[in-house]
Each structure stands twice: as C-alpha cells, then as structure tokens.
Motif scaffolding. Structure first.
Motif, PDB file in Angstrom:
ATOM      1  N   GLY A 144       0.802  -1.216   0.000  1.00 14.92           N
ATOM      2  CA  GLY A 144       0.000   0.000   0.000  1.00 14.92           C
ATOM      3  C   GLY A 144       0.834   1.265   0.000  1.00 14.92           C
ATOM      4  N   PHE A 145       1.907   1.289   0.788  1.00 14.74           N
ATOM      5  CA  PHE A 145       2.737   2.482   0.856  1.00 14.74           C
ATOM      6  C   PHE A 145       3.431   2.725  -0.483  1.00 14.74           C
ATOM      7  N   ARG A 146       3.296   3.941  -1.010  1.00 18.17           N
ATOM      8  CA  ARG A 146       3.993   4.317  -2.248  1.00 18.17           C
ATOM      9  C   ARG A 146       5.344   4.938  -1.865  1.00 18.17           C
ATOM     10  N   ALA A 147       6.229   4.130  -1.296  1.00 17.56           N
ATOM     11  CA  ALA A 147       7.510   4.624  -0.808  1.00 17.56           C
ATOM     12  C   ALA A 147       8.367   5.142  -1.958  1.00 17.56           C
ATOM     13  N   CYS A 148       9.185   6.154  -1.657  1.00 16.16           N
ATOM     14  CA  CYS A 148       9.978   6.794  -2.713  1.00 16.16           C
ATOM     15  C   CYS A 148      11.115   5.905  -3.210  1.00 16.16           C
ATOM     16  N   GLY A 149      11.624   5.045  -2.337  1.00 14.75           N
ATOM     17  CA  GLY A 149      12.700   4.141  -2.734  1.00 14.75           C
ATOM     18  C   GLY A 149      14.086   4.738  -2.715  1.00 14.75           C
ATOM     19  N   THR A 150      14.193   6.031  -2.446  1.00 19.31           N
ATOM     20  CA  THR A 150      15.510   6.687  -2.522  1.00 19.31           C
ATOM     21  C   THR A 150      15.945   7.344  -1.221  1.00 19.31           C
ATOM     22  N   CYS A 151      15.025   7.592  -0.273  1.00 23.17           N
ATOM     23  CA  CYS A 151      15.416   8.239   0.983  1.00 23.17           C
ATOM     24  C   CYS A 151      16.232   7.261   1.833  1.00 23.17           C
ATOM     25  N   GLU A 152      16.793   7.768   2.907  1.00 26.22           N
ATOM     26  CA  GLU A 152      17.652   6.931   3.750  1.00 26.22           C
ATOM     27  C   GLU A 152      16.914   5.727   4.309  1.00 26.22           C
ATOM     28  N   ARG A 153      15.700   5.917   4.781  1.00 25.97           N
ATOM     29  CA  ARG A 153      14.953   4.813   5.367  1.00 25.97           C
ATOM     30  C   ARG A 153      14.608   3.757   4.320  1.00 25.97           C
ATOM     31  N   CYS A 154      14.206   4.201   3.136  1.00 24.13           N
ATOM     32  CA  CYS A 154      13.914   3.246   2.066  1.00 24.13           C
ATOM     33  C   CYS A 154      15.167   2.470   1.677  1.00 24.13           C
TER      34      CYS A 154
END
Length: 342
Positions: free
Chosen positions: A94-104
């Motif tokens: 469901g989450f549309r995560a960015c994929g590039t931030c530190e947490r991702c």
C-alpha cells in the motif's frame, strides 16, 4: 481504455459521510504501472475512520477511492513492465515509498521520509473493479491462489513485521493481546515457531475459541491474564485498546519483548517508565509493513502456514458499501473480516 480491461465502477468517498458509486473506464497504465482487476477488498477500521472523517487529515486526501487490503489479477501493464505479468494473480504493497530516501535505502519502506502516499488513502484504492499501482509494489501469488483469502495479506504483512520484530524462539511462552484480524493472523504465524505456550487475551469467548482452532494453547480474558503478569517471553499487542499497551508490558517477564501493532488513539494509558526500566523490557512498535514483511506474508500464505479464509464472515457487492461499513467496528462478536467483491 486498457486492452483486456472491461468498463467498471469505483466507490468514491467525497468527504465524511458522503459516498457515491461511479462509472469508470480504466486508463491505460503509465510507465512502470500495472492495472489490476480487483477480486476482493477487505474493509478495516481505518476505512471506517475515513468514511466518518476521523482519520488524521495528514493521512487521507478526499475525494478518495478507499481500499488498501485487496487481491486481484493483472490485466494490463505500462511501458517498462514485464508483459508476462498480465494474467498473474497478485497483491500489492500500500505504501507508495519513494525508494531513494535513507529509510527506504535501509529497507524500511514503511518509514519513507519522502512524503506519505498510500493506496486507498491518498491514492485511488481497490473499492472498485480496477486499481492501478506501481508494478514494483506487486507481490505475485501462485496461479491457484485463493484470491478471496489473499485480500487479507495486507494485515498479514503487518503481523509478519511484528513477528519478525519479536524474534520468537522455539519453546518460549508467547501472548497475543487481541483476537481480531491481526491477533488471529498472529496466532497462525506464531504457531509455526513452536512455542511452549501460546496464550490469546480477549474478552470475547467466541474469538478465544477461534484462536484455539488456529493454534493457541489457551484463551483468557484480560482479567484472567492479570494473574500471569510477568510470565511471557514475548507479547504481541494487536488490539489498540486504551489500556492494552500498558497491560501488554505487564504481561512480559523481566527482560522480555513486547511488540505493539494496535493503532492507539489519543488518551490511551501510557506505559509505566519505572516498570519499563526496572524490567529491562524491549518494546517495539509496528506501523504498516515494509517490503520484506510483504514477502514474508506471501511466502507463508503460499506454504499454507497462513490461511486467512476462516476470518471472513461477510461479503458484499460495491452497491452495498453502506451495509458493509456499518458492520465494521459495530461490536457484533460474530462479525469477522468484511469483504467487498466487485
């Protein structure tokens, strides 16, 4: 309209208490996207919060097509997506995560700092005949997978994250607080870890009986559980009731582990910091599910370790959304998981 996609409908919530069923024509999926024909979509309390206007404004965007728990079949893909996905049964994060931030980049996609976006809350969801999602979020199922049961893999992924955070070991005493959808799914996954004892805490006797069928060794009321305070190696809290965060910590032994998965509301009873410190408890919380937890849940589903189908008690067409949403959180102990079937 996308090749292979038939005209359909979508359930739109325009604002608190206002919904409508509208005709839609599925658009051709864009680059990197997949169009999925929805087989089933689960309704949970967060959907009722959206409908009643009780969800935090930062976590919903009206008008919205709800539906974050769902399953279906890929009917079209955009450029850059493997064409062989068409025809595959699937669920999707469901989450549309960015994929590039530190947490991702650390694999914690449910903690993405790139801005909140989630299917069914800020992006069109699956209370519709079709839903479009980034293809990278798909988790493919076996060709003979039960799509009705697979609609519950979203809450199963949340529990998969909680179980991994709790690190159950064979022979441990484990308690699950709450026997709703999350709690009963937790029982199934925890049974596979071969605990010495698996206790479910819930005031509803019928839910306790179901927990036993799923593998729990005992089911007790919250009052009965108090006699076992300090006894459990691992406690997984799933109820989100005002007192269950604090009471779950009391159930854990000194040096034990507690994982909180319930969605608490303001005013919930706080955890006693003196008890926390003196008991040297390890307390974790879970919000949503990162990508690896989805993989865990889908794998367990495929192996038969996880069978959500018995949790489903009601199914409605889109036209009866009002009847369906009224059942969720209505207090009837006979109501389990409610599905919409487009």
């Amino acid at each position: 309209m996308s090749p292979g996609a038939r005209p359909g409908r979508a359930l739109v919530i325009d604002g608190p208490g206002r919904h409508r069923l509208t005709e839609t024509e599925p658009a051709r999926p864009g680059p990197g996207e997949a169009l999925v024909e929805v087989a089933a979509a689960g309704i949970c309390m967060s959907d009722r919060e959206v409908y009643e206007g009780r969800r935090d404004p930062g976590f919903v965007r009206y008008p919205v097509v709800p539906g974050h728990e769902w399953s279906g079949t890929v009917v079209a893909v955009g450029t850059g997506v493997e064409p062989s996905l068409v025809g595959r049964r699937t669920v999707a994060e469901g989450f549309r995560a960015c994929g590039t931030c530190e947490r991702c980049r650390c694999g914690e996609t449910s903690l993405c700092s790139g801005g909140y976006a989630e299917t069914g809350f800020t992006e069109p969801g699956a209370f519709a005949d079709h839903v479009t999602v980034p293809a990278r979020l798909l988790h493919l199922l076996d060709d003979d997978a039960d799509l009705r049961a697979a609609a519950l893999l979203e809450p199963a992924a949340v529990i998969a994250a909680a179980v991994r955070a709790g690190r159950p070991r064979p022979g441990e005493r484990i308690a699950v607080v709450g026997a709703g959808t999350l709690g009963l799914l937790a029982v199934q996954l925890l049974t596979a870890s071969s605990p010495a004892g698996l206790t479910v805490v819930d005031p509803r006797s019928a839910r306790g009986e179901q927990a036993r069928r799923f593998g729990a060794t005992e089911a007790v009321t919250p009052e009965e559980a108090e006699t076992s305070n300090g006894s459990y190696d691992l406690v997984i809290e799933t109820a989100g009731a005002p007192t269950t965060a604090a009471s779950s910590c009391l159930l854990a032994r000194r040096g034990g582990r507690v994982v909180l998965t319930g969605m608490f509301t303001p005013g919930a009873v706080g955890i006693d910091p003196v008890h926390l410190s003196l008991s040297q408890l390890e307390v974790r919380s879970v919000f949503g599910a990162p990508s690896w937890a989805w993989s865990d849940a889908v794998r367990a589903f495929g192996l038969g370790l996880l069978d959500p189908a018995p949790l489903i008690t009601h199914e409605f067409p889109l036209e009866r959304f009002a009847d369906a949403i009224a059942l969720v959180g209505g207090g009837d102990p006979k109501t389990g998981k409610v599905l919409l079937r487009p």
